[in-house]
Design a protein around this motif. Structure first.
Motif, PDB file in Angstrom:
ATOM      1  N   HIS A 198      -3.328   7.194  -6.026  1.00 23.75           N
ATOM      2  CA  HIS A 198      -3.735   8.598  -5.980  1.00 23.75           C
ATOM      3  C   HIS A 198      -2.696   9.436  -5.240  1.00 23.75           C
ATOM      4  N   ASN A 199      -2.183   8.923  -4.120  1.00 26.46           N
ATOM      5  CA  ASN A 199      -1.178   9.660  -3.354  1.00 26.46           C
ATOM      6  C   ASN A 199       0.103   9.856  -4.165  1.00 26.46           C
ATOM      7  N   ILE A 200       0.528   8.823  -4.874  1.00 28.63           N
ATOM      8  CA  ILE A 200       1.731   8.925  -5.705  1.00 28.63           C
ATOM      9  C   ILE A 200       1.507   9.955  -6.809  1.00 28.63           C
ATOM     10  N   TYR A 201       0.355   9.906  -7.457  1.00 27.75           N
ATOM     11  CA  TYR A 201       0.036  10.858  -8.520  1.00 27.75           C
ATOM     12  C   TYR A 201       0.056  12.281  -7.983  1.00 27.75           C
ATOM     13  N   THR A 202      -0.533  12.491  -6.815  1.00 27.12           N
ATOM     14  CA  THR A 202      -0.571  13.819  -6.213  1.00 27.12           C
ATOM     15  C   THR A 202       0.837  14.314  -5.891  1.00 27.12           C
ATOM     16  N   GLU A 203       1.662  13.448  -5.312  1.00 30.97           N
ATOM     17  CA  GLU A 203       3.037  13.835  -4.989  1.00 30.97           C
ATOM     18  C   GLU A 203       3.838  14.147  -6.249  1.00 30.97           C
ATOM     19  N   LEU A 204       3.671  13.346  -7.299  1.00 34.94           N
ATOM     20  CA  LEU A 204       4.392  13.601  -8.548  1.00 34.94           C
ATOM     21  C   LEU A 204       3.940  14.910  -9.198  1.00 34.94           C
ATOM     22  N   PHE A 223     -10.472  -8.696  -0.982  1.00 30.99           N
ATOM     23  CA  PHE A 223     -10.022  -8.232  -2.290  1.00 30.99           C
ATOM     24  C   PHE A 223     -10.485  -6.801  -2.556  1.00 30.99           C
ATOM     25  N   ALA A 224     -11.716  -6.494  -2.183  1.00 27.82           N
ATOM     26  CA  ALA A 224     -12.244  -5.140  -2.392  1.00 27.82           C
ATOM     27  C   ALA A 224     -11.453  -4.134  -1.563  1.00 27.82           C
ATOM     28  N   GLU A 225     -11.125  -4.477  -0.335  1.00 27.77           N
ATOM     29  CA  GLU A 225     -10.344  -3.573   0.520  1.00 27.77           C
ATOM     30  C   GLU A 225      -8.946  -3.366  -0.049  1.00 27.77           C
ATOM     31  N   ASN A 226      -8.324  -4.436  -0.526  1.00 20.97           N
ATOM     32  CA  ASN A 226      -6.998  -4.307  -1.141  1.00 20.97           C
ATOM     33  C   ASN A 226      -7.049  -3.387  -2.357  1.00 20.97           C
ATOM     34  N   LYS A 227      -8.104  -3.493  -3.140  1.00 12.14           N
ATOM     35  CA  LYS A 227      -8.267  -2.642  -4.315  1.00 12.14           C
ATOM     36  C   LYS A 227      -8.399  -1.181  -3.904  1.00 12.14           C
ATOM     37  N   ARG A 228      -9.172  -0.916  -2.842  1.00 10.95           N
ATOM     38  CA  ARG A 228      -9.329   0.457  -2.348  1.00 10.95           C
ATOM     39  C   ARG A 228      -7.988   1.014  -1.888  1.00 10.95           C
ATOM     40  N   GLU A 229      -7.214   0.192  -1.190  1.00  9.66           N
ATOM     41  CA  GLU A 229      -5.899   0.630  -0.710  1.00  9.66           C
ATOM     42  C   GLU A 229      -4.960   0.905  -1.879  1.00  9.66           C
ATOM     43  N   ASP A 230      -4.999   0.047  -2.906  1.00  5.42           N
ATOM     44  CA  ASP A 230      -4.162   0.252  -4.086  1.00  5.42           C
ATOM     45  C   ASP A 230      -4.532   1.555  -4.797  1.00  5.42           C
TER      46      ASP A 230
END
Length: 69
Positions: free
Chosen positions: A35-41, A23-30
């Motif tokens: 962050h990547n989407i925000y940066t691209e936008l 669950f912690a790893e999934n949260k990090r990936e999310d």
């Protein structure tokens, strides 16, 4: 009252810890994806505003071409 054997508790504990890590790893990936989407936008918005502001200083035909690109 029947007690659970110590060996069974260790198995349950290991399963819980493993799931917690998943669950912690999934949260990090999310968070990384967000962050990547925000940066691209942000980059897209900046480029859009720059193109629009540049087009205000151009002739109409040149501005239309710049905005279309």
């Amino acid at each position: 009252m029947q007690y659970i054997q110590q060996e069974k508790l260790h198995v349950i504990r290991e399963t819980i810890l493993q799931r917690k890590e998943e669950f912690a790893e999934n949260k990090r990936e999310d968070l990384a994806t967000s962050h990547n989407i925000y940066t691209e936008l942000t980059t897209f918005r900046f480029d859009l505003l720059t193109t629009y502001s540049d087009s205000l200083l151009m002739e109409k035909e040149a501005a239309n071409e710049a905005v279309q690109q």
